[in-house]
Scaffold this motif. Structure first.
Motif, PDB file in Angstrom:
ATOM      1  N   ALA A 167       0.891  -1.249   0.125  1.00 18.18           N
ATOM      2  CA  ALA A 167       0.059   0.033   0.124  1.00 18.18           C
ATOM      3  C   ALA A 167       0.649   1.050  -0.100  1.00 18.18           C
TER       4      ALA A 167
ATOM      5  N   TYR B 101       1.886   1.865  -3.554  1.00 17.39           N
ATOM      6  CA  TYR B 101       0.891   2.207  -4.175  1.00 17.39           C
ATOM      7  C   TYR B 101       0.640   3.605  -3.916  1.00 17.39           C
ATOM      8  N   ASP B 102       0.875   4.235  -2.851  1.00 21.62           N
ATOM      9  CA  ASP B 102       0.464   5.553  -2.335  1.00 21.62           C
ATOM     10  C   ASP B 102       1.599   6.444  -3.225  1.00 21.62           C
TER      11      ASP B 102
ATOM     12  N   ARG C 185       0.072   6.920  -6.596  1.00 20.13           N
ATOM     13  CA  ARG C 185      -1.133   7.374  -6.893  1.00 20.13           C
ATOM     14  C   ARG C 185      -1.076   8.658  -7.633  1.00 20.13           C
TER      15      ARG C 185
ATOM     16  N   TRP D  30      -6.253  -7.007  -0.963  1.00 19.01           N
ATOM     17  CA  TRP D  30      -6.122  -5.767  -1.236  1.00 19.01           C
ATOM     18  C   TRP D  30      -6.153  -5.400  -2.824  1.00 19.01           C
TER      19      TRP D  30
ATOM     20  N   HIS E 167      -8.197  -3.112  -5.418  1.00 24.55           N
ATOM     21  CA  HIS E 167      -7.630  -1.989  -6.117  1.00 24.55           C
ATOM     22  C   HIS E 167      -7.465  -2.473  -7.540  1.00 24.55           C
TER      23      HIS E 167
ATOM     24  N   GLU F 246      -8.888  -1.610 -10.085  1.00 31.54           N
ATOM     25  CA  GLU F 246      -8.847  -0.662 -11.142  1.00 31.54           C
ATOM     26  C   GLU F 246      -7.715   0.028 -11.426  1.00 31.54           C
ATOM     27  N   VAL F 247      -6.667  -0.089 -10.571  1.00 36.16           N
ATOM     28  CA  VAL F 247      -5.524   0.564 -10.830  1.00 36.16           C
ATOM     29  C   VAL F 247      -4.154  -0.201 -11.005  1.00 36.16           C
TER      30      VAL F 247
END
Length: 264
Positions: A23, A26-27, A30, A53, A57, A59-60
């Motif tokens: 995560a 990913y941050d 973003r 998780w 997510h 879609e990304v």
């Protein structure tokens, strides 16, 4: 006239049982993902909620899988194969916990790829988070010194996928397969150094936890790739031990010699 293939960067992440670090990666991505900058994740059958998780997510994440594999480099090969299938032109391995160094990092990489479309390897500097929380800049060495070891963090290297035909990470090496992979890439084309930090490196990886085994594997790869004899192998090993001793016993001196304060 044949048009060159479009430029598309695949950011490839390998993770196992470290959902919080994933995560965090990913941050940093973003707002930087697009049809030309895609994120792909190879999860090694995590049991800590990582697969859930990723599903949440979807879609990304352009591609992801959660399955048993034989380790880090097997997963990296899977991710690289996915990047090939998606028609990506370049690949950057940014493992769970690592981050792009800047909010415009992907855009800067895309610009560098466009300036050097035929380069086999682009590489830059790295930021490192220290134990006291400081973030320092670790400048890359020239790739011409590759015989001494990795010249920057693997997470600061961008490979042109067209230069990787038939090339895979050799999972016989538990720690240094990325070094052997990079040496092979350097034989296939030009390398260009980017004069800015590409990644913020998350410390505590396997190469740091088992540094001696990593040095031994690098020595074996040097003997195979450069045909280094015993004397040269011993000399490089001695230099590495000195550097390690300075880092361990005189951390302030090592930081002064090897690191700089970030420029931004």
């Amino acid at each position: 006239m044949t048009m060159p293939p479009p430029l598309r960067l695949a950011i490839l992440t390998v993770v196992r049982n470290d959902c919080a670090a994933l995560a965090d990666t990913y941050d940093s991505l973003r707002g930087q993902l697009s049809p030309d900058v895609v994120w792909m994740v190879a999860d090694g059958a995590s049991t800590d909620g990582t697969a859930e998780w990723l599903a949440a997510h979807a879609e990304v994440v352009a591609w992801w899988r959660s399955a048993r594999d034989s380790g880090l480099y097997d997963a990296m090969n899977d991710a690289l194969d996915a990047a090939r299938r998606f028609g990506c032109s370049h690949a950057l391995f940014l493992n769970a916990g690592d981050r792009l160094a800047a909010a415009d990092g992907a855009a800067r990489l895309a610009q560098a790829m466009a300036r050097h479309p035929d380069c086999a390897l682009l590489y830059g500097d790295a930021l490192e988070r220290q134990g006291d929380g400081r973030i320092l800049l670790k400048r890359a060495r020239s790739h011409r010194w590759a015989s001494l070891g990795m010249f920057t963090h693997h997470q600061a290297m961008i490979y042109r996928i067209g230069a990787l035909a038939g090339l895979r990470f050799d999972s016989a090496y538990r720690i240094a397969a990325d070094y052997g992979f990079t040496l092979a890439v350097l034989d296939r084309g030009k390398a260009v150094r980017l004069r800015w930090p590409v990644c913020l490196f998350a410390p505590g990886g396997l190469s740091q936890r088992d540094a001696k085994a990593g040095r031994d594997e690098q020595a074996a790869l040097r003997r195979r790739h450069f045909a280094h004899g015993a004397a040269r192998t011993a000399a490089i090993a001695a230099l590495q031990r000195v550097a390690l001793a300075v880092r361990h016993h005189f951390p302030a001196l090592y930081a002064k010699l090897r690191f700089r304060r970030p420029e931004t």
